[in-house]
Design a protein around this motif. Structure first.
Motif, PDB file in Angstrom:
ATOM      1  N   ALA A   1       0.851  -1.188   0.000  1.00  0.00           N
ATOM      2  CA  ALA A   1       0.000   0.000   0.000  1.00  0.00           C
ATOM      3  C   ALA A   1       0.885   1.236   0.000  1.00  0.00           C
ATOM      4  N   LEU A   2       1.652   1.398  -1.103  1.00  0.00           N
ATOM      5  CA  LEU A   2       2.611   2.490  -1.143  1.00  0.00           C
ATOM      6  C   LEU A   2       2.007   3.778  -1.671  1.00  0.00           C
ATOM      7  N   SER A   3       0.973   3.712  -2.514  1.00  0.00           N
ATOM      8  CA  SER A   3       0.450   4.933  -3.101  1.00  0.00           C
ATOM      9  C   SER A   3      -0.935   4.697  -3.667  1.00  0.00           C
ATOM     10  N   PRO A   4      -1.704   5.755  -3.772  1.00  0.00           N
ATOM     11  CA  PRO A   4      -2.900   5.678  -4.601  1.00  0.00           C
ATOM     12  C   PRO A   4      -2.481   5.784  -6.068  1.00  0.00           C
ATOM     13  N   VAL A   5      -3.448   5.836  -6.955  1.00  0.00           N
ATOM     14  CA  VAL A   5      -3.135   5.904  -8.388  1.00  0.00           C
ATOM     15  C   VAL A   5      -2.599   7.287  -8.734  1.00  0.00           C
ATOM     16  N   LEU A   6      -1.467   7.326  -9.420  1.00  0.00           N
ATOM     17  CA  LEU A   6      -0.886   8.591  -9.879  1.00  0.00           C
ATOM     18  C   LEU A   6      -1.189   8.773 -11.363  1.00  0.00           C
ATOM     19  N   ASP A   7      -2.425   8.728 -11.737  1.00  0.00           N
ATOM     20  CA  ASP A   7      -2.794   8.787 -13.149  1.00  0.00           C
ATOM     21  C   ASP A   7      -2.985  10.242 -13.550  1.00  0.00           C
ATOM     22  N   VAL A   8      -1.885  10.935 -13.796  1.00  0.00           N
ATOM     23  CA  VAL A   8      -1.954  12.327 -14.213  1.00  0.00           C
ATOM     24  C   VAL A   8      -2.020  12.353 -15.738  1.00  0.00           C
TER      25      VAL A   8
ATOM     26  N   GLN B   1       4.577  16.107  -6.374  1.00  0.00           N
ATOM     27  CA  GLN B   1       4.745  16.259  -4.928  1.00  0.00           C
ATOM     28  C   GLN B   1       4.455  14.952  -4.205  1.00  0.00           C
ATOM     29  N   PHE B   2       3.428  14.240  -4.661  1.00  0.00           N
ATOM     30  CA  PHE B   2       3.094  12.970  -4.023  1.00  0.00           C
ATOM     31  C   PHE B   2       4.220  11.956  -4.186  1.00  0.00           C
ATOM     32  N   ALA B   3       4.741  11.856  -5.419  1.00  0.00           N
ATOM     33  CA  ALA B   3       5.828  10.896  -5.661  1.00  0.00           C
ATOM     34  C   ALA B   3       7.044  11.245  -4.811  1.00  0.00           C
ATOM     35  N   ALA B   4       7.363  12.546  -4.760  1.00  0.00           N
ATOM     36  CA  ALA B   4       8.528  12.952  -3.976  1.00  0.00           C
ATOM     37  C   ALA B   4       8.332  12.693  -2.487  1.00  0.00           C
ATOM     38  N   SER B   5       7.092  12.845  -2.000  1.00  0.00           N
ATOM     39  CA  SER B   5       6.834  12.692  -0.567  1.00  0.00           C
ATOM     40  C   SER B   5       6.696  11.237  -0.151  1.00  0.00           C
ATOM     41  N   ASN B   6       6.127  10.380  -1.020  1.00  0.00           N
ATOM     42  CA  ASN B   6       5.801   9.017  -0.627  1.00  0.00           C
ATOM     43  C   ASN B   6       6.816   7.980  -1.091  1.00  0.00           C
TER      44      ASN B   6
ATOM     45  N   GLU C   1       4.890   5.261 -15.088  1.00  0.00           N
ATOM     46  CA  GLU C   1       5.815   4.135 -14.971  1.00  0.00           C
ATOM     47  C   GLU C   1       6.390   4.046 -13.553  1.00  0.00           C
ATOM     48  N   THR C   2       6.539   5.179 -12.883  1.00  0.00           N
ATOM     49  CA  THR C   2       6.994   5.166 -11.489  1.00  0.00           C
ATOM     50  C   THR C   2       5.950   4.515 -10.604  1.00  0.00           C
ATOM     51  N   GLN C   3       4.695   4.859 -10.823  1.00  0.00           N
ATOM     52  CA  GLN C   3       3.618   4.234 -10.045  1.00  0.00           C
ATOM     53  C   GLN C   3       3.575   2.727 -10.286  1.00  0.00           C
ATOM     54  N   ALA C   4       3.762   2.315 -11.555  1.00  0.00           N
ATOM     55  CA  ALA C   4       3.767   0.885 -11.853  1.00  0.00           C
ATOM     56  C   ALA C   4       4.923   0.182 -11.147  1.00  0.00           C
ATOM     57  N   ALA C   5       6.065   0.849 -11.097  1.00  0.00           N
ATOM     58  CA  ALA C   5       7.211   0.260 -10.387  1.00  0.00           C
ATOM     59  C   ALA C   5       6.914   0.127  -8.906  1.00  0.00           C
ATOM     60  N   ALA C   6       6.230   1.124  -8.331  1.00  0.00           N
ATOM     61  CA  ALA C   6       5.882   1.054  -6.917  1.00  0.00           C
ATOM     62  C   ALA C   6       4.873  -0.057  -6.656  1.00  0.00           C
ATOM     63  N   ALA C   7       3.912  -0.188  -7.561  1.00  0.00           N
ATOM     64  CA  ALA C   7       2.891  -1.226  -7.378  1.00  0.00           C
ATOM     65  C   ALA C   7       3.491  -2.621  -7.482  1.00  0.00           C
TER      66      ALA C   7
ATOM     67  N   ASP D   1      13.590  -7.468  -5.477  1.00  0.00           N
ATOM     68  CA  ASP D   1      14.810  -6.682  -5.446  1.00  0.00           C
ATOM     69  C   ASP D   1      14.925  -5.804  -6.694  1.00  0.00           C
ATOM     70  N   LEU D   2      14.529  -6.367  -7.857  1.00  0.00           N
ATOM     71  CA  LEU D   2      14.555  -5.574  -9.084  1.00  0.00           C
ATOM     72  C   LEU D   2      13.494  -4.483  -9.061  1.00  0.00           C
ATOM     73  N   ALA D   3      12.341  -4.773  -8.459  1.00  0.00           N
ATOM     74  CA  ALA D   3      11.295  -3.766  -8.358  1.00  0.00           C
ATOM     75  C   ALA D   3      11.769  -2.574  -7.565  1.00  0.00           C
ATOM     76  N   LEU D   4      12.525  -2.840  -6.514  1.00  0.00           N
ATOM     77  CA  LEU D   4      13.065  -1.748  -5.716  1.00  0.00           C
ATOM     78  C   LEU D   4      14.043  -0.922  -6.542  1.00  0.00           C
ATOM     79  N   GLN D   5      14.878  -1.595  -7.310  1.00  0.00           N
ATOM     80  CA  GLN D   5      15.825  -0.891  -8.172  1.00  0.00           C
ATOM     81  C   GLN D   5      15.093  -0.087  -9.245  1.00  0.00           C
ATOM     82  N   ARG D   6      14.023  -0.673  -9.798  1.00  0.00           N
ATOM     83  CA  ARG D   6      13.274   0.018 -10.853  1.00  0.00           C
ATOM     84  C   ARG D   6      12.606   1.281 -10.309  1.00  0.00           C
ATOM     85  N   LEU D   7      12.064   1.193  -9.105  1.00  0.00           N
ATOM     86  CA  LEU D   7      11.426   2.367  -8.517  1.00  0.00           C
ATOM     87  C   LEU D   7      12.455   3.472  -8.310  1.00  0.00           C
ATOM     88  N   GLN D   8      13.600   3.113  -7.798  1.00  0.00           N
ATOM     89  CA  GLN D   8      14.655   4.109  -7.606  1.00  0.00           C
ATOM     90  C   GLN D   8      15.086   4.685  -8.954  1.00  0.00           C
ATOM     91  N   PHE D   9      15.196   3.834  -9.959  1.00  0.00           N
ATOM     92  CA  PHE D   9      15.562   4.258 -11.309  1.00  0.00           C
ATOM     93  C   PHE D   9      14.556   5.283 -11.847  1.00  0.00           C
TER      94      PHE D   9
END
Length: 886
Positions: free
Chosen positions: A188-195, A233-238, A285-291, A334-342
């Motif tokens: 439960a890292l984020s709601p949908v970031l569908d901008v 702002q949400f991505a940067a904060s969460n 794509e960042t939201q997908a990596a987080a999910a 582990d790759l998902a974590l790397q992808r999110l950071q990427f």
């Protein structure tokens, strides 16, 4: 031995004993061994497989109560819960977890479903009496505890230690009690970031200039900016805290505001809009990596160690059913974590590397993809990747892991790559690319850009079209390429040109002969005749020069002729006026058997037809040019989008103002223009157009006793008996045919029944035995047939009206020739005579004619009355009707 409900949380077994023969085993040794293997099994399930409902275990209602379907589940502590067959439950009872004392059930009101009809413990009730069954959640619970040993008896003491008790129960809990007990299948890292970025509104009101077009891009940016700020702002904060990254939130909004503040096409507002769309894709794509992220310790053993939630008793409630959560090792957490950071680093670099001017190093075409993953596309030119801003290192996740970022294509590839296929991608196979980025055009001179694109398309075999459209509304600024042609119009132009050429050549030949023509010695030197004839001979040299200039201007292509029409028309009209004056002077003193070419040249003025043709041509040119005005073009092609390039098989639309590129768009198809647009062709305002020369006033007829006619341009003096020399029918029809050929070869259409061959005249022509008279009568009949044909046409063209007027004038002359021949040869005029037959044929040869023609016929009407009309009377009538024009 302690009762441990969450065994994976217990201390791992550090060691265990191997046994030897005759060894005395202790309880600790055996229990340690059991605990070791039990832990290994649990670890295999919980860490390498996962936890949750594997299959089945649906709870449903039946006529007799509730049904639990067969199935399998794994708890977060690694217990496997198996229900081998469907189980029916008709009753329920209260349940107190006093033995296991499972922590999640502490202080909870529990109900247990009962499946055994013989089980009367707790006084079970029918399931129909369940309280608030719509808000109850079914739970499969493994009651696991250590039962202490029973006391030994005198006869039995096998039970020397505690027993591990494991019993599956189906419990019912209130919905509120279960709200915090069900683990989701993902973090439960984020709601949908569908901008989403708003589209640029191109339709509606006309786009009248570059400022208007730029304002529409600005409006789309402004309408999308607030949503983009919230998402950033949400991505940067969460997300950043999960990655131990700080500072994103404080700087991202400021960087984005610089992008959103770009205004005006010339300053790169299209690039700012494209960058917003790229950022929106990067956020998705960042939201997908987080999910997709499954942190290594996300699923704790104590999450649901002895139970799984089966769902509500009524309705479908996935939130109260335990989904299966894969092991982090199975879904590569582990790759998902790397992808999110990427992805987070990519957003940061995109914001920092934005350049509103895009490419500053000239035009470049880069193979790419139109959609799909951002990393699969070429890096746009509005992101300046370099050693200091290594966006290329955070553009494509897979290529970065493979240490192959030098293969990433972009406008700025030379700043980070030495790979030849990246630096010159068009020279290498790029079959996998369905899109071409076309960048570096903004502000460049339009013609140079179009020429460079044409050269690239031809040399690199690029599969797309290029069209340029003008933002200004002024069609006069547009220069059409040679490919814009009007085949039907050009066919008419070619026919007209050939007729004009023949006319000019005939007039020139006549002028040449006129220069060298002799003047009769009998003409006095001081007479008006000699002065006028000599003046005509002198002007013949001048008209030849004008005819040559008109001919030279005539033989160019249609577009050149339309642009330089004055080079033809000016000498042509001057030649017509000169030819009229020359012909008027010469014809007073030199009679020819046919009209002179100068007479035809002046009367059949072809510049009027060319005026109409040029008017049609210019209107068609203007209609095509209007298609190349940006507002008209986008109305005809409403699917235009700014995408930084063009798809394969599509059209790149280069927009220019003041001959400089200010914007570009693309269409997914090859654009075709209407190359022969329909236009509104109106007739001349005052009816039949008149030639730009004066019209001769016929004046009065005067009686003469004796006169001379000068024949041909040699000015040979002849008398009236030689009139047969200029009334030969063959020459007359030849003249008419030449005139008709000069008007698009209509002779076979307009005069279908006229024969040029006068050989059948004479004794076989209506009983007229006199050959000279028969020849003249045949001439009137042929002209009369042509006049009748044209008079019966329902709607005549201007050329046909002009020809009809000329034929009527010729018919007048033919009547005069017939009457004059009868008078000069003193022919008998009675009912059976040649003269009577001749006048009968003349009178029947036309229906409606000019007034002069009708008057001449009226003067001869008495020839068709009675035999008693005497020869002298008829001759007087004839002589009265035959008067030469002064």
């Amino acid at each position: 031995m302690d009762n441990i409900p969450v065994k994976l949380d217990a201390q791992a077994v550090p060691e265990f004993n191997y046994f030897v023969d005759n060894q005395v085993l202790t309880a600790g040794q055996l229990n340690t061994l059991t605990d070791y293997f039990d832990r290994q099994h649990r670890l295999t399930r919980a860490r390498l497989i996962g936890a949750g409902i594997v299959s089945g275990l649906e709870i449903s209602q039946s006529q007799s109560g509730l049904v639990l379907g067969k199935g399998v589940a794994l708890t977060s502590d690694g217990d496997m819960l198996i229900v081998p067959e469907n189980r029916q439950f008709a009753r329920f009872r209260s349940f107190t977890d006093s033995k296991a004392q499972y922590a999640p059930w502490t202080d909870q009101t529990l109900l247990e479903l009962v499946s055994d009809d013989n089980d009367q413990e707790g006084n079970p009730k029918p399931v129909g009496q369940l309280p608030s069954s719509g808000k109850l959640v079914a739970v499969l619970y493994l009651e696991s505890y250590l039962r202490p040993p029973e006391d030994c008896t005198d006869t039995n003491c096998d039970n020397l230690g505690p027993k591990q008790m494991n019993r599956l129960r189906v419990l019912l809990l209130p919905e509120a009690a279960m709200a915090a007990q069900v683990q989701p299948a993902g973090p439960a890292l984020s709601p949908v970031l569908d901008v989403a970025v708003r589209r640029v509104k191109m339709g509606g009101n006309p786009i009248l200039g570059s400022d208007d077009l730029g304002n529409r891009f600005e409006a789309a940016i402004d309408a999308s900016a607030d949503d983009m700020r919230v998402a950033l702002q949400f991505a940067a904060s969460n997300y950043a805290p999960l990655l131990n990254i700080a500072g994103f939130g404080s700087k991202w909004i400021g960087l984005f505001n610089k992008i959103a503040a770009v205004r005006n096409l010339n300053n790169g507002v299209q690039h700012a809009y494209a960058a917003m769309k790229d950022l929106a894709e990067a956020l998705r794509e960042t939201q997908a990596a987080a999910a997709a992220l499954q942190a290594q310790d996300f699923l704790m053993p104590a999450s649901f160690p002895k139970h799984v939630a089966l769902g509500k008793l009524s309705g479908d409630a996935p939130a109260f059913r335990q989904d299966f959560i894969e092991s982090p090792k199975l879904n590569r957490g582990d790759l998902a974590l790397q992808r999110l950071q990427f992805c987070m680093q990519r957003i940061d670099l995109m914001l920092r590397s934005f350049n509103a001017k895009g490419g500053n190093n000239g035009l470049r075409v880069t193979p790419s993809q139109p959609t799909g993953s951002l990393g699969d596309r070429a890096i746009p030119a509005h992101f300046q990747s370099s050693a200091n801003l290594p966006l290329h290192d955070f553009w494509n996740f897979d290529k970065t892991r493979q240490q192959n970022t030098g293969a990433i294509r972009s406008y700025h590839a030379s700043a980070y790559s030495t790979n030849p296929a990246t630096l010159d991608p068009l020279s290498y196979a790029h079959d996998d690319c369905a899109f071409y980025r076309v960048e570096g055009m903004l502000g460049l001179e339009k013609d140079g850009v179009l020429q460079a694109l044409t050269n690239l398309r031809n040399s690199q075999n690029l599969p797309f079209r290029v069209e340029s459209v003008q933002i200004e509304q002024d069609t006069g600024r547009i220069v059409l390429s040679p490919r814009f042609k009007f085949p039907l119009w050009e066919n008419a132009w070619h026919f007209q040109r050939e007729g004009l050429f023949d006319q000019l050549q005939l007039a020139k030949d006549y002028a040449t002969k006129l220069e060298s023509a002799a003047i009769d010695a009998e003409v006095p030197n001081d007479s008006d005749v000699r002065a006028k004839v000599q003046g005509a001979k002198n002007r013949a040299l001048e008209i030849k020069g004008k005819l040559d200039a008109a001919t030279q201007a005539l033989y160019v292509n249609a577009q050149q002729f339309s642009v330089n029409y004055a080079k033809f028309k000016t000498p042509y009209v001057e030649a017509i006026r000169d030819g009229f004056d020359i012909n008027a002077d010469v014809q007073q003193f030199a009679q020819t058997p046919t009209e002179s070419p100068l007479h035809q040249f002046t009367v059949f003025n072809q510049s009027l037809k060319l005026d109409r043709l040029m008017d049609i041509f210019n209107k068609k040119i203007d209609a095509v040019k209007r298609q190349l005005i940006f507002d008209n073009f986008q109305n005809n092609h409403p699917g235009m989008e700014h995408s930084g390039g063009v798809p394969v098989g599509g059209t790149l639309v280069v927009v220019h103002q003041n001959d400089r590129v200010v914007a570009e768009f693309s269409l997914p198809y090859a654009v075709e223009f209407d190359l022969d647009p329909e236009i509104d062709v109106k007739p001349p305002q005052n009816g039949q157009a008149k030639p730009p020369i004066g019209v001769i006033d016929p004046g009065k007829f005067s009686w003469v006793n004796k006169f001379h006619l000068y024949k041909d341009i040699g000015f040979t003096k002849v008398g009236l008996p030689d009139l047969t020399a200029f009334t030969q029918l063959n020459l007359k029809v030849d003249t008419l045919q030449t005139q008709l050929n000069s008007t698009n070869n209509f002779v076979t259409t307009w005069l279908p029944n006229i024969s040029k061959n006068p050989g059948t005249v004479g004794t076989t022509t209506g009983g007229i035995k006199d050959l000279g008279l028969a020849t003249r009568v045949t001439g009137t009949e042929n002209l009369g047939a042509a006049i009748k044909y044209l008079e019966t046409q329902p709607s005549r063209t201007a050329e046909q009206d002009q020809l009809l007027a000329g034929l009527r004038r010729e018919f007048d002359k033919e009547i005069a020739g017939v009457v004059g021949y009868i008078a000069q040869n003193n022919l008998e005029v009675n009912v059976d005579s040649d003269a009577f037959n001749a006048m009968t044929k003349v009178n029947n040869s036309v229906s409606t004619v000019s007034d002069d023609t009708r008057n001449n016929l009226n003067l001869t009407k008495d020839l068709r009355t009675k035999d008693e009309i005497t020869k002298n009377q008829n001759l007087a009538i004839l002589l009265t009707g035959f008067k030469l024009r002064t």
